[in-house]
Design an enzyme around this catalytic site. Structure first.
Site, PDB file in Angstrom:
ATOM      1  N   ASP A  79     -17.307 -48.540 -45.405  1.00  0.00           N
ATOM      2  CA  ASP A  79     -16.404 -49.423 -45.003  1.00  0.00           C
ATOM      3  C   ASP A  79     -16.082 -49.670 -43.640  1.00  0.00           C
ATOM      4  OD1 ASP A  79     -14.066 -49.315 -47.812  1.00  0.00           O
ATOM      5  OD2 ASP A  79     -15.766 -47.983 -47.358  1.00  0.00           O
ATOM      6  N   ASP A 129     -13.291 -58.247 -45.847  1.00  0.00           N
ATOM      7  CA  ASP A 129     -13.283 -56.945 -46.661  1.00  0.00           C
ATOM      8  C   ASP A 129     -14.630 -56.432 -46.713  1.00  0.00           C
ATOM      9  OD1 ASP A 129     -13.220 -54.899 -48.559  1.00  0.00           O
ATOM     10  OD2 ASP A 129     -12.001 -55.834 -50.101  1.00  0.00           O
ATOM     11  N   THR A 136     -14.342 -50.116 -53.624  1.00  0.00           N
ATOM     12  CA  THR A 136     -14.671 -48.792 -53.199  1.00  0.00           C
ATOM     13  C   THR A 136     -14.821 -47.815 -54.126  1.00  0.00           C
ATOM     14  OG1 THR A 136     -13.254 -49.442 -51.223  1.00  0.00           O
ATOM     15  CG2 THR A 136     -13.860 -47.153 -51.266  1.00  0.00           C
ATOM     16  N   THR A 186      -9.834 -55.738 -64.058  1.00  0.00           N
ATOM     17  CA  THR A 186      -9.705 -54.572 -63.387  1.00  0.00           C
ATOM     18  C   THR A 186     -10.797 -53.402 -64.276  1.00  0.00           C
ATOM     19  OG1 THR A 186      -8.954 -52.727 -61.860  1.00  0.00           O
ATOM     20  CG2 THR A 186      -7.472 -53.778 -63.764  1.00  0.00           C
ATOM     21  N   ASP A 238      -9.176 -59.322 -50.085  1.00  0.00           N
ATOM     22  CA  ASP A 238      -9.872 -59.367 -51.538  1.00  0.00           C
ATOM     23  C   ASP A 238     -10.070 -60.626 -52.080  1.00  0.00           C
ATOM     24  OD1 ASP A 238     -10.161 -56.467 -52.019  1.00  0.00           O
ATOM     25  OD2 ASP A 238      -7.844 -56.449 -51.847  1.00  0.00           O
TER      26      ASP A 238
HETATM   27  N1  LIG Z   1      -3.893 -50.712 -56.647  1.00  0.00           N
HETATM   28  C1  LIG Z   1      -4.735 -50.973 -55.800  1.00  0.00           C
HETATM   29  N2  LIG Z   1      -4.951 -50.063 -54.585  1.00  0.00           N
HETATM   30  C2  LIG Z   1      -5.944 -50.380 -53.836  1.00  0.00           C
HETATM   31  N3  LIG Z   1      -6.650 -51.564 -53.921  1.00  0.00           N
HETATM   32  C3  LIG Z   1      -6.671 -52.336 -54.864  1.00  0.00           C
HETATM   33  C4  LIG Z   1      -5.445 -51.922 -55.869  1.00  0.00           C
HETATM   34  N4  LIG Z   1      -6.028 -52.902 -56.972  1.00  0.00           N
HETATM   35  C5  LIG Z   1      -6.817 -53.683 -56.585  1.00  0.00           C
HETATM   36  N5  LIG Z   1      -7.416 -53.266 -55.121  1.00  0.00           N
HETATM   37  C6  LIG Z   1      -8.358 -53.858 -54.559  1.00  0.00           C
HETATM   38  O1  LIG Z   1      -8.655 -55.170 -55.114  1.00  0.00           O
HETATM   39  C7  LIG Z   1     -10.056 -55.017 -55.513  1.00  0.00           C
HETATM   40  C8  LIG Z   1     -10.215 -55.836 -56.854  1.00  0.00           C
HETATM   41  O2  LIG Z   1      -9.423 -54.809 -57.647  1.00  0.00           O
HETATM   42  P1  LIG Z   1     -10.073 -54.180 -59.272  1.00  0.00           P
HETATM   43  O3  LIG Z   1     -11.498 -53.568 -58.722  1.00  0.00           O
HETATM   44  O4  LIG Z   1      -9.045 -53.179 -59.432  1.00  0.00           O
HETATM   45  O5  LIG Z   1     -10.238 -55.321 -60.020  1.00  0.00           O
HETATM   46  C9  LIG Z   1     -10.378 -53.725 -55.413  1.00  0.00           C
HETATM   47  O6  LIG Z   1     -11.813 -53.491 -55.436  1.00  0.00           O
HETATM   48  C10 LIG Z   1      -9.548 -52.888 -54.083  1.00  0.00           C
HETATM   49  O7  LIG Z   1     -10.197 -53.345 -53.238  1.00  0.00           O
HETATM   50  P2  LIG Z   1     -11.087 -52.264 -52.284  1.00  0.00           P
HETATM   51  O8  LIG Z   1     -12.052 -51.656 -53.119  1.00  0.00           O
HETATM   52  O9  LIG Z   1     -11.713 -52.987 -51.255  1.00  0.00           O
HETATM   53  O10 LIG Z   1     -10.098 -51.213 -51.814  1.00  0.00           O
HETATM   54 MG   LIG Z   2     -11.196 -55.139 -51.744  1.00  0.00          MG
END
Ligand SMILES: Nc1ncnc2c1ncn2[C@@H]1O[C@H](COP(=O)(O)O)[C@@H](O)[C@H]1OP(=O)(O)O
Ligand SMILES: [Mg+2]
Length: 344
Positions: free
Chosen positions: A49, A117, A122, A229, A281
């Site tokens: 990242d 992003d 992640t 998700t 995001d």
């Molecule tokens: N509760 C959370 N805490 C941190 N990041 C989140 C959360 N929910 C969603 N995200 C971010 O939004 C993106 C899409 O959500 P999801 O995968 O749950 O559908 C995730 O990949 C993450 O980005 P990142 O991976 O860049 O930290």
């Molecule tokens: Mg993200």
């Protein structure tokens, strides 16, 4: 980079080239085997990242010094010098030749906010790494020491862990006057074969009023398929899924990958009734999806604003669809108490 193209087109062309370099950094960190994980403000972050963000921010700010670039990663500033091959000055030729929409012709650097992003998904990246880290003998030992696990089950587990890496994307969203007008989604682990050779990575871009490139979108599926998700669910998220009356629910990681699902005809609506996503995001996914004729808003049906002073969290969730009709269907199905719970 000598080009007379308008600023937004040049910035998009540079973002396409730099996203692909950042994707290679993401793969290189994984191949080294040490992710260097640490707890950031909101979530885990890794060496990938941080390094990918340094590459993107340094490359874009060298060429567009007055553009406000906001990245996800909040780790300590690295003391180490940036490798020279992380500073990308190339720009994608196909994008450079695009006709700029008239309303974006006179945009200045000061009018632009870029949301980055460097590694969306992640959780999927780190879970994919867990499997890749085991050497083949370790994997077989795991099987042999678990006689109750069938080979078929074990192979499908292995496959699903490798598969998680496909959910990872690099996102660069370009907003002008609060609105995402252009964006790039790069998928570092997408595999294609070219002349018998395996090629890793693909990049899709979108520009308002022009369309999308790097990929040909597919028509939506015949039945209603929702993507959501796989790692951040909760009772509100599940409630919103229930009311959609979908034939199928596909749970994948990352906002960028979910927009790929929509554009590839694997799903037609993306529902996330929770507050975890941030502006970085959704900026690029919204720009790319809307350039393809889709729509991304919060759960209430309102657009997010992407000015530099806007709060980072997308408090009222994400609702996206491949066209306006399916988007309004989804907004109407969300019950008022769910909207109220998220707006609190
Ligand atoms: N509760 C959370 N805490 C941190 N990041 C989140 C959360 N929910 C969603 N995200 C971010 O939004 C993106 C899409 O959500 P999801 O995968 O749950 O559908 C995730 O990949 C993450 O980005 P990142 O991976 O860049 O930290
Ligand atoms: Mg993200």
């Amino acid at each position: 980079m000598a080009s007379s193209a308008p600023l937004v087109v040049r910035l998009l062309a540079s973002s396409v080239s730099v996203a692909s370099r950042a994707g290679k950094i993401v793969r290189d960190v994984m191949s080294k085997g040490e992710l260097g994980m640490f707890q950031g403000k909101d979530d885990y972050q890794t060496e990938a990242d941080r390094s990918a963000q340094r590459c993107i921010v340094a490359s874009l700010s060298a060429q567009y010094p007055k553009v406000n670039i906001i990245g996800e990663e909040d780790g300590p500033e690295s003391e180490s010098e940036l490798p020279s091959d992380w500073i990308i000055s190339e720009a994608d030729k196909e994008v450079l030749s695009l006709e700029c929409p008239v309303n974006l012709h006179s945009v200045k650097e000061e009018d632009i906010v870029v949301w980055v992003d460097p590694l969306d998904g992640t959780s999927e990246y780190t879970q994919g790494a867990l499997m890749l880290k085991r050497d083949p003998w370790e994997r077989w030992k795991m099987y042999l020491t678990h006689p109750l696990i069938s080979i078929k089950w074990y192979l499908s587990l292995l496959q699903s862990h490798y598969g998680f890496l496909e959910h990872v994307t690099v996102l660069i969203g370009i907003s002008v006057n609060d609105k995402p007008v252009a964006g790039v989604i790069h998928q570092p682990y997408y595999k294609t074969m070219l002349g018998g050779e395996k090629i890793l990575g693909r990049t899709i871009w979108g520009l308002q009023e022009v369309g999308v490139g790097g990929f040909t979108p597919a028509p939506p599926p015949d039945s209603l398929i929702i993507t959501t998700t796989r790692s951040h669910s909760n009772p509100l998220v599940e409630k919103a899924l229930q009311v959609m009356n979908a034939g199928q629910i596909v749970r994948v990681g990352g906002a960028g990958y979910k927009v790929f699902q929509l554009l590839e005809g694997k799903a037609s609506i993306y529902v996330f009734a929770s507050s975890g996503c941030k502006k970085w995001d959704t900026c690029a996914p919204e720009a790319v999806l809307s350039a393809a004729g889709g729509k991304l808003t919060d759960i209430l049906g309102n657009y997010y604003k992407y000015g530099g002073s806007e709060s980072r969290p997308n408090k009222t969730g994400v609702l996206a669809a491949v066209n306006d009709e399916l988007h309004s269907y989804a907004v109407k199905r969300i019950p008022q108490e769910l909207k109220d719970a998220l707006s609190k």
